[in-house]
Scaffold this active site. Structure first.
Site, short mmCIF file in Angstrom:
data_model
loop_
_atom_site.label_atom_id
_atom_site.label_comp_id
_atom_site.label_asym_id
_atom_site.label_seq_id
_atom_site.Cartn_x
_atom_site.Cartn_y
_atom_site.Cartn_z
NE ARG A 273 54.44 76.95 -80.31
CZ ARG A 273 55.21 77.29 -81.33
NH1 ARG A 273 56.53 77.46 -81.11
NH2 ARG A 273 54.72 77.45 -82.53
CD GLU A 302 55.18 82.79 -75.46
OE1 GLU A 302 54.89 83.25 -76.60
OE2 GLU A 302 56.01 81.88 -75.29
CG HIS A 326 57.80 83.14 -78.69
ND1 HIS A 326 56.64 82.46 -78.45
CD2 HIS A 326 58.44 82.44 -79.67
CE1 HIS A 326 56.55 81.39 -79.25
NE2 HIS A 326 57.64 81.38 -80.00
#
Length: 360
Positions: A273, A302, A326
């Site tokens: 994260r 994000e 991601h």
């Protein structure tokens, strides 16, 4: 809930457009997709998100791409069923959802046992015990150390380009694991077996006994993973890979002090994260060349804003940087399976049956 009257479903943040096909067969279900993420932490986005979602009784969410704090749930009077990907999501206020009577249902992402569900998937999720997060983490690290991105670009854009720099060998180096859970163990196992790396690890409650159990559970010899102090982890690392669970206590667990402990030749990888690492401190370390490079699959906001400094690292970073959007969990088999499970829960809910994998 037992009525067969028409219901409405909003699909959020389906960036590659795979969700709708899984819900299309459900009668009396109106489906709309909203692939552009709105961040409820920003005032304008919050109001736009409320306006977008107000009409819907069912919402399909993808991981933490859109958080659901109590403030947002309060403004969605029609929301009855919130579908989550995975069985854990810290960005959903579960206490408020329970107070409101909103059912929050997760997904497991495992390989289906039902033959019909199995045949509907073109690609299966990874087998139990395996994760594409590890695949991605190693792909990034190898790409950086082997100069894949810059050399590929040079060969395709410069007709005279050839060898302009040297690879970094990682065999026999020290792999430092921040967080020796399932993913940390998976990363460590590859490093030990494929590259003969020395594996050291730290987490708040890690002991050598636990590290030994982790190594033996991975099929390695006792002592293959060495538990060290946090400072030793950063000082000894040639490659430091972050696999920690994000919580209020772990936010910023890699800060200016920890980055200052690292060798100038060290590489930091984060596939866990973004907020685990102090963004400003990492940018400073790269800008000043205090570490060799970074491999990042996760970020502090994000999707990355257009003006994010990470979109222009070539202009300011003295360290080498490999980025991906991601992608660690975003594999074809798992993503389609999650939506397949969500669709099954929609059908159950519309029939008045208990949904599967209720979160609390």
């Amino acid at each position: 809930m037992t009525s067969h009257a028409s219901k409405s479903l909003a699909i959020l943040d389906d960036y590659v457009g795979i969700a709708a096909k899984h819900f299309g067969h459900i009668e009396s279900l109106k489906v709309d997709s909203f692939p552009e993420t709105l961040n409820p932490a920003k005032h304008d986005d919050f109001e736009a998100l409320v306006k977008r979602l107000e009409p819907y009784e069912i919402i399909s969410s993808m991981r933490e791409r859109t958080p659901f704090p109590a403030e947002l749930q309060k403004r969605l009077p029609n929301l009855k069923l919130l579908l989550n990907s995975n069985v854990r999501n810290a960005s959903i206020d579960m206490r408020y959802a329970a107070e409101r009577g909103i059912v929050v249902a997760g997904t497991k992402g495992d390989r289906p046992k039902d033959k019909k569900a199995l045949e509907a998937l073109d690609e299966l999720p990874p087998p139990a015990g395996h994760s594409t997060v590890i695949q991605l983490a190693w792909a990034q690290l190898l790409a950086l150390c082997s100069r894949i991105a810059p050399d590929d670009y040079a060969l395709k854009h410069d007709p005279t380009a050839w060898q302009s720099a040297l690879m970094v060998p990682i065999a026999g180096k020290t792999l430092a694991i921040l967080g020796l859970g399932k993913l940390g163990i998976g990363m460590a196992k590859v490093g030990a077996l494929a590259f003969g790396m020395e594996v050291i690890a730290w987490s708040e409650n890690l002991t050598q006994e636990k590290a030994d159990a982790a190594a033996e559970g991975a099929g390695l010899a006792k002592g293959a993973f060495k538990a060290v102090s946090k400072e030793e982890l950063f000082r000894q690392a040639d490659v430091l890979s972050v696999h920690y669970v994000l919580s209020p206590r772990s936010r910023g667990i890699v800060g200016a002090q920890e980055l200052g402990w690292m060798k100038k030749s060290a590489i930091l990888g984060n596939t866990s994260r973004g907020p685990l690492v102090d963004e400003a401190a990492l940018i400073d370390a790269l800008r000043e060349g205090r570490i060799k490079g970074a491999c990042l699959d996760v970020f502090w906001e994000e999707p990355l804003p257009e003006d994010s400094p990470w979109r222009s690292t070539n202009s300011w970073s003295k360290g080498e940087v490999v980025l991906s959007p991601h992608m660690g969990y975003a594999n074809e088999g798992t993503m389609n399976r999650w939506y397949q499970e969500q669709a099954e829960n929609v059908e159950r809910w519309m029939r008045g049956e208990e949904v599967l994998n209720i979160m609390s």
